[in-house]
Enzyme design. Sequence first.
Site, PDB file in Angstrom:
ATOM      1  N   GLY A 119      15.429  29.114  -6.809  1.00 51.62           N
ATOM      2  CA  GLY A 119      15.436  29.412  -8.236  1.00 51.62           C
ATOM      3  C   GLY A 119      14.761  28.418  -9.130  1.00 51.62           C
ATOM      4  O   GLY A 119      15.208  28.544 -10.524  1.00 51.62           O
ATOM      5  N   LYS A 120      14.251  27.388  -8.621  1.00 51.94           N
ATOM      6  CA  LYS A 120      13.543  26.185  -9.568  1.00 51.94           C
ATOM      7  C   LYS A 120      12.532  27.046 -10.463  1.00 51.94           C
ATOM      8  O   LYS A 120      12.580  26.955 -11.523  1.00 51.94           O
ATOM      9  CB  LYS A 120      12.983  25.369  -8.966  1.00 51.94           C
ATOM     10  CG  LYS A 120      13.872  24.511  -8.012  1.00 51.94           C
ATOM     11  CD  LYS A 120      13.294  23.378  -7.027  1.00 51.94           C
ATOM     12  CE  LYS A 120      12.261  23.753  -6.376  1.00 51.94           C
ATOM     13  NZ  LYS A 120      13.058  24.621  -5.077  1.00 51.94           N
ATOM     14  N   THR A 121      11.213  27.671  -9.929  1.00 53.14           N
ATOM     15  CA  THR A 121      10.326  28.217 -10.500  1.00 53.14           C
ATOM     16  C   THR A 121      10.893  29.418 -11.615  1.00 53.14           C
ATOM     17  O   THR A 121      10.623  29.383 -12.834  1.00 53.14           O
ATOM     18  CB  THR A 121       9.231  28.876  -9.662  1.00 53.14           C
ATOM     19  OG1 THR A 121       9.020  27.774  -8.856  1.00 53.14           O
ATOM     20  CG2 THR A 121       8.166  29.453 -10.443  1.00 53.14           C
ATOM     21  N   SER A 131      19.252   8.492  10.102  1.00 58.49           N
ATOM     22  CA  SER A 131      20.485   9.174  10.107  1.00 58.49           C
ATOM     23  C   SER A 131      21.096   9.963  11.446  1.00 58.49           C
ATOM     24  O   SER A 131      22.088  10.376  11.642  1.00 58.49           O
ATOM     25  CB  SER A 131      20.711  10.266   9.107  1.00 58.49           C
ATOM     26  OG  SER A 131      19.935  11.448   9.593  1.00 58.49           O
ATOM     27  N   LYS A 166      22.849  18.904   4.242  1.00 58.82           N
ATOM     28  CA  LYS A 166      23.241  18.817   5.662  1.00 58.82           C
ATOM     29  C   LYS A 166      24.484  19.649   5.765  1.00 58.82           C
ATOM     30  O   LYS A 166      24.805  20.258   6.881  1.00 58.82           O
ATOM     31  CB  LYS A 166      23.465  17.368   6.115  1.00 58.82           C
ATOM     32  CG  LYS A 166      22.045  16.486   6.276  1.00 58.82           C
ATOM     33  CD  LYS A 166      22.383  15.159   6.517  1.00 58.82           C
ATOM     34  CE  LYS A 166      20.968  14.243   6.798  1.00 58.82           C
ATOM     35  NZ  LYS A 166      21.289  12.942   6.993  1.00 58.82           N
ATOM     36  N   GLY A 211      14.676  20.791  -5.208  1.00 60.27           N
ATOM     37  CA  GLY A 211      15.649  21.300  -4.171  1.00 60.27           C
ATOM     38  C   GLY A 211      14.953  22.012  -3.329  1.00 60.27           C
ATOM     39  O   GLY A 211      13.575  22.270  -3.314  1.00 60.27           O
ATOM     40  N   PRO A 212      15.677  22.573  -2.152  1.00 62.65           N
ATOM     41  CA  PRO A 212      15.080  23.368  -1.373  1.00 62.65           C
ATOM     42  C   PRO A 212      14.267  24.685  -1.645  1.00 62.65           C
ATOM     43  O   PRO A 212      14.511  25.272  -2.888  1.00 62.65           O
ATOM     44  CB  PRO A 212      15.947  23.843  -0.438  1.00 62.65           C
ATOM     45  CG  PRO A 212      17.304  22.992  -0.564  1.00 62.65           C
ATOM     46  CD  PRO A 212      16.887  22.728  -2.080  1.00 62.65           C
ATOM     47  N   PRO A 213      13.383  25.447  -0.837  1.00 60.12           N
ATOM     48  CA  PRO A 213      12.566  26.432  -1.345  1.00 60.12           C
ATOM     49  C   PRO A 213      13.667  27.674  -1.666  1.00 60.12           C
ATOM     50  O   PRO A 213      14.642  27.712  -0.939  1.00 60.12           O
ATOM     51  CB  PRO A 213      11.712  26.874  -0.124  1.00 60.12           C
ATOM     52  CG  PRO A 213      11.899  25.522   0.816  1.00 60.12           C
ATOM     53  CD  PRO A 213      12.957  25.027   0.448  1.00 60.12           C
ATOM     54  N   GLY A 214      13.082  28.465  -2.706  1.00 56.55           N
ATOM     55  CA  GLY A 214      13.823  29.550  -2.769  1.00 56.55           C
ATOM     56  C   GLY A 214      15.063  29.496  -3.564  1.00 56.55           C
ATOM     57  O   GLY A 214      15.935  30.450  -3.454  1.00 56.55           O
TER      58      GLY A 214
END
Length: 788
Positions: free
Chosen positions: A360-362, A678, A721, A355-358
């Site tokens: 909450g993955k980490t 796209s 998007k 997923g995109p940065p920030g």
Amino acid sequence: MEEHNNRIPRTLPVLHINNVVMFPYLLMPLVVTDEESRLVIDHALAHDKTMAFFLDREKSGPNDIGLNEIGTAVTILRMLRNQDGSISLLLQGTSRIRFQRVIQREPFIMVDVESIHEQSVEDTEIHAYRTIAIELMEKIASESTILNNEMIAGLSNIKQSGRVADIIAGNLDLQIDDRQIILETIDLKKRFKHLNNCLAEMIRQMRLENTIRSNIQLEMSEDQRRYYLREQLDAIRKELGENDEVSKEILKWKELIDKNNLPDYVEEVAREELARLATMQPAASEYAVLRNYLDWIVNMPWTTFSKDRLDLGRIEKILTHDHYGLEKPKERVLEYIAVKNLKGSLKGPILCFVGPPGTGKTSIGQSVARALKRKFIRMSLGGIHDEAEIRGHRRTYIGAMPGKIMMEIKRQGTANPVFMLDEIDKLGRDFRGDPASALLEVLDPEQNHSFVDNYLNLPFDLSEVMFITTANSLDTIPPALRDRMEIIEFSSYLENDKIQIARHYLIPKEKDANGLANYKITFRKSALQELIRYYVREAGVRNLQRRIGSIYRKIARQISAGNIDPRVIDANSVKDYLGPRKFSLELANRKPEVGIATGLAWTSYGGEILFCETTRMPGKGAIVLTGLLGDVMKESARIALSHLKANSQKYGIDPRELDKIDLHIHFPSGAVPKDGPSAGITLTTALASLFTGRKVKHDLAMTGEITLTGKVLGIGGLKEKFLAAKRAGITHLILPRENEETISDFSTDILAGMEITWVDNVKEVLDLVLLPASKTRPRAPKRTVAKP
Ligand SMILES: Nc1ncnc2c1ncn2[C@@H]1O[C@H](COP(=O)(O)OP(=O)(O)OP(=O)(O)O)[C@@H](O)[C@H]1O
Ligand SMILES: [Mg+2]
């Protein structure tokens, strides 16, 4: 001797003991249990404590009671009646006797005996024999431990040689027949001859045994040999008082090896290496290398596991407590743990958070570790080019070290941590080797139970480690790696999510971090909205957290300067603290224009809105593309152009005019690489607008691939998007009908307030977005878009 002989009475009771030959003067302890012997002893005690002792014969001899002719008279020195009815005796031989006749048979045998006179004349030959016998005895004593040296030394002081022969024969473990022969042989020369033969035979046998034993020792395993050598070396060192430090260190290692519960294969290597260390000079450079290696293998947590807390309710509570929303990832993690719970171990596919940065993955990985009560390791793979960073260098390299995987595991000290491999999509690859292939081994549940680091060179079981990887985009993950992972998607947050996250998580965190926990400071919703809309335009919440942090820092500074009134932060104060807005809602300032269309793009940083600018100038039909476009995107531009040219009539374009102009197509921002199909309908729209002079509606955005025939095809990354459009304040989207399915799993929050038009072909798009042509067509040069 005379006096002894005189004391022997002529009639004696016979003590009948199997397989024993007594010699005169020798002592013998004996235990008897049978009735007959008891009667014999009683009889002896009642008289003068003397009994006759004969060895049994198998065949009948000169007498009919099965006894040898020559025996020994013995006296009882001590007697003890035991509780179990047996009798313990200490007997001493007194003289040789010869059987004469049976006097009594029942209840025990009584015989008449005649004392035998020992030969008292001795010549030098006998002395020589005697000397040889003593020498042989000494040899036997030196080869074995059973004889005591004092007894041998005492032999030379005995006058009568006959007694010497008897003592020797009595003290050695001779065959019973030999003993009887020595007893029977009255002639001293013959007695010694037989005795010496026996002794020589005995020595020969002992030597033979010793050779065999030493051969066996030679065959002892190498390990044992080394062990002995090592022990000897230790002993020598100790003896010399040498290298006390070193031996202390060796001892310390030994203790560690004993204590650390190493698997057998590791322990074996550790002991071998330690043995090598023990032979080395501490000053040698190899000493340090070897010691370092020992340190690694002895202190790796080969078998140290932390105990899992697999209580699902509790885990869910912790995950919810630490993170807002993220329902899907949390659910997937819980399912994953539930399955493992049933299976009894956490082995299985690797989770990959994408997923995109920030978003909450980490940080959710950290929560998982906390919930499971496992140690947490985070290792960033970004920019790792060298395989050795994962798997270590062979020990032959100078300064060799294990790879990061083993390093981190040793640092945390357990063999089952939660191990987060961050940014697996940023893994490099070049001439130094392919770290992805090393990672494959780490992540593949089929092989990671015996992961071999080049440095340690011993298999380590990684199968109990819970690996979680994170990535911003799946595209750059090598397919073989991606195959082994279970993908869990994290998507951008909506404004509302961000406000909730900020309220419940980021604000308390930052307040605390800046020492303001005890101050009452209210963060208004309007302030958060201001921040989210105009200061941070991002998919996740990392920058939002940073901005909140900087506001608190400024407040902290004011408070320290003595200005301590209770505070309220609202939209206006955000401006005071952070300066002018960093973003504007582009749409608010925009109006319909010719040659510009709004598209949507997907990047690893989340979705983005993307403008397509076109302009024309007098020329010969050349086309210029700028904005760091990839090949696929360039081709899209050509497809759009060809389609418009081919269908010029349908779209109201004058084909003759197209030959007299050059085209320039540009996508800002010019420095960010862009690619993908796209933007097809966006390009077509911008060009069609340019060619027809019709303005493009400014409050909608579009995405979709086109074909040469003008069909609109579906695209990927729709959710990001979609969210990007929302962030930018766009309320109307034009999307390929093929993607209708995709949005069925979007939450109502995401869909709320958004108008969607599904399209199948370019014609529908153009009909929708191009405003009717204005009366006067502006001159071409004026249409040049001048964007800052
Ligand atoms: N849903 C959420 N609830 C609470 N806090 C969150 C949430 N999502 C993100 N955060 C916070 O945002 C910050 C950034 O998150 P994190 O570092 O986990 O991002 P990431 O997804 O790993 O990003 P990257 O891809 O850049 O590594 C952390 O402080 C995290 O606690
Ligand atoms: Mg991260």
